[in-house]
Design a protein around this motif. Structure first.
Motif, PDB file in Angstrom:
ATOM      1  N   TRP A 138      -3.965  23.019  -7.350  1.00 42.35           N
ATOM      2  CA  TRP A 138      -3.509  21.697  -7.811  1.00 42.35           C
ATOM      3  C   TRP A 138      -4.257  20.622  -7.025  1.00 42.35           C
ATOM      4  N   PRO A 139      -5.561  20.421  -7.325  1.00 43.59           N
ATOM      5  CA  PRO A 139      -6.349  19.426  -6.592  1.00 43.59           C
ATOM      6  C   PRO A 139      -6.131  18.011  -7.143  1.00 43.59           C
ATOM      7  N   GLY A 140      -6.574  17.024  -6.387  1.00 40.37           N
ATOM      8  CA  GLY A 140      -6.534  15.644  -6.858  1.00 40.37           C
ATOM      9  C   GLY A 140      -5.561  14.784  -6.081  1.00 40.37           C
ATOM     10  N   LEU A 141      -5.438  13.537  -6.528  1.00 37.04           N
ATOM     11  CA  LEU A 141      -4.592  12.561  -5.842  1.00 37.04           C
ATOM     12  C   LEU A 141      -3.122  12.768  -6.166  1.00 37.04           C
ATOM     13  N   THR A 142      -2.318  12.758  -5.119  1.00 43.56           N
ATOM     14  CA  THR A 142      -0.872  12.902  -5.250  1.00 43.56           C
ATOM     15  C   THR A 142      -0.239  12.347  -3.970  1.00 43.56           C
ATOM     16  N   PHE A 143       1.037  12.632  -3.742  1.00 42.98           N
ATOM     17  CA  PHE A 143       1.704  12.225  -2.511  1.00 42.98           C
ATOM     18  C   PHE A 143       1.910  13.463  -1.644  1.00 42.98           C
ATOM     19  N   LYS A 151       0.830  -1.208   0.000  1.00 42.30           N
ATOM     20  CA  LYS A 151       0.000   0.000   0.000  1.00 42.30           C
ATOM     21  C   LYS A 151       0.863   1.256   0.000  1.00 42.30           C
ATOM     22  N   ILE A 152       0.289   2.329  -0.552  1.00 42.72           N
ATOM     23  CA  ILE A 152       0.950   3.632  -0.653  1.00 42.72           C
ATOM     24  C   ILE A 152       0.019   4.661  -0.022  1.00 42.72           C
ATOM     25  N   LEU A 153       0.591   5.604   0.731  1.00 43.74           N
ATOM     26  CA  LEU A 153      -0.229   6.657   1.340  1.00 43.74           C
ATOM     27  C   LEU A 153      -0.468   7.761   0.305  1.00 43.74           C
ATOM     28  N   VAL A 154      -1.740   7.985  -0.011  1.00 43.21           N
ATOM     29  CA  VAL A 154      -2.122   8.932  -1.056  1.00 43.21           C
ATOM     30  C   VAL A 154      -2.893  10.095  -0.446  1.00 43.21           C
ATOM     31  N   LEU A 155      -2.568  11.298  -0.901  1.00 41.62           N
ATOM     32  CA  LEU A 155      -3.226  12.518  -0.442  1.00 41.62           C
ATOM     33  C   LEU A 155      -4.186  12.997  -1.521  1.00 41.62           C
ATOM     34  N   ASP A 156      -5.447  13.230  -1.135  1.00 42.50           N
ATOM     35  CA  ASP A 156      -6.423  13.832  -2.051  1.00 42.50           C
ATOM     36  C   ASP A 156      -6.441  15.322  -1.739  1.00 42.50           C
TER      37      ASP A 156
END
Length: 147
Positions: free
Chosen positions: A32-37, A21-26
């Motif tokens: 700059w919205p959306g899923l990233t790290f 698993k990877i920790l993802v930031l929404d």
């Protein structure tokens, strides 16, 4: 004579891994919205290492150990100034995940992440985190290249 220095914005981003698993930031940032790290800015006189440890603690509640620099992204911002993002991977950490004002945090597999709506151009950053043969994502108005 050519000038040897230039204004630059220094930032970091870290992929935190726990088994598969990877920790993802929404991100809820309108710019700059959306899923990233998670990640953030390097402060004046702060080392790159210390900046990523601090930013991850602020944004996730986790204290990462031995973050590994895996690559860099660069582009030119709206003022035509260089903007650098240092990409890290961390597999060792302590603490409990606690979201910040930046957005919601979720553990996902790589497959789950790549099937979702990512932050603008983040799909071009991801190969640098996963492919040991790549180390740079260069983005400018005409070119979007990964090396």
């Amino acid at each position: 004579m050519m000038k040897r220095s230039e204004p630059v914005t220094l930032t970091n981003m870290c992929m935190i891994k726990k088994k598969d698993k990877i920790l993802v930031l929404d991100r809820n940032d309108p710019v700059w919205p959306g899923l990233t790290f998670p990640g953030g800015h390097v402060e004046s006189h702060e080392s790159f290492h210390d900046s990523v440890v601090r930013e991850i603690k602020e944004e996730t509640g986790l204290l990462i150990k031995n973050p590994h620099l895996v690559g860099v992204k660069q582009f030119f911002d709206k003022n035509d100034e260089r903007y650098l993002v240092f990409f890290y991977v961390a597999t060792e950490f302590t603490g409990t995940v606690k979201a910040s004002d930046e957005g919601k945090l979720t553990w996902m597999t790589k497959e789950e992440l790549t099937s979702k709506k990512l932050a603008y151009n983040f799909d071009h950053d991801l190969p640098v985190f996963f492919d040991k043969n790549l180390s740079e994502h260069l983005l400018d108005g005409k070119i979007d290249q990964t090396y």
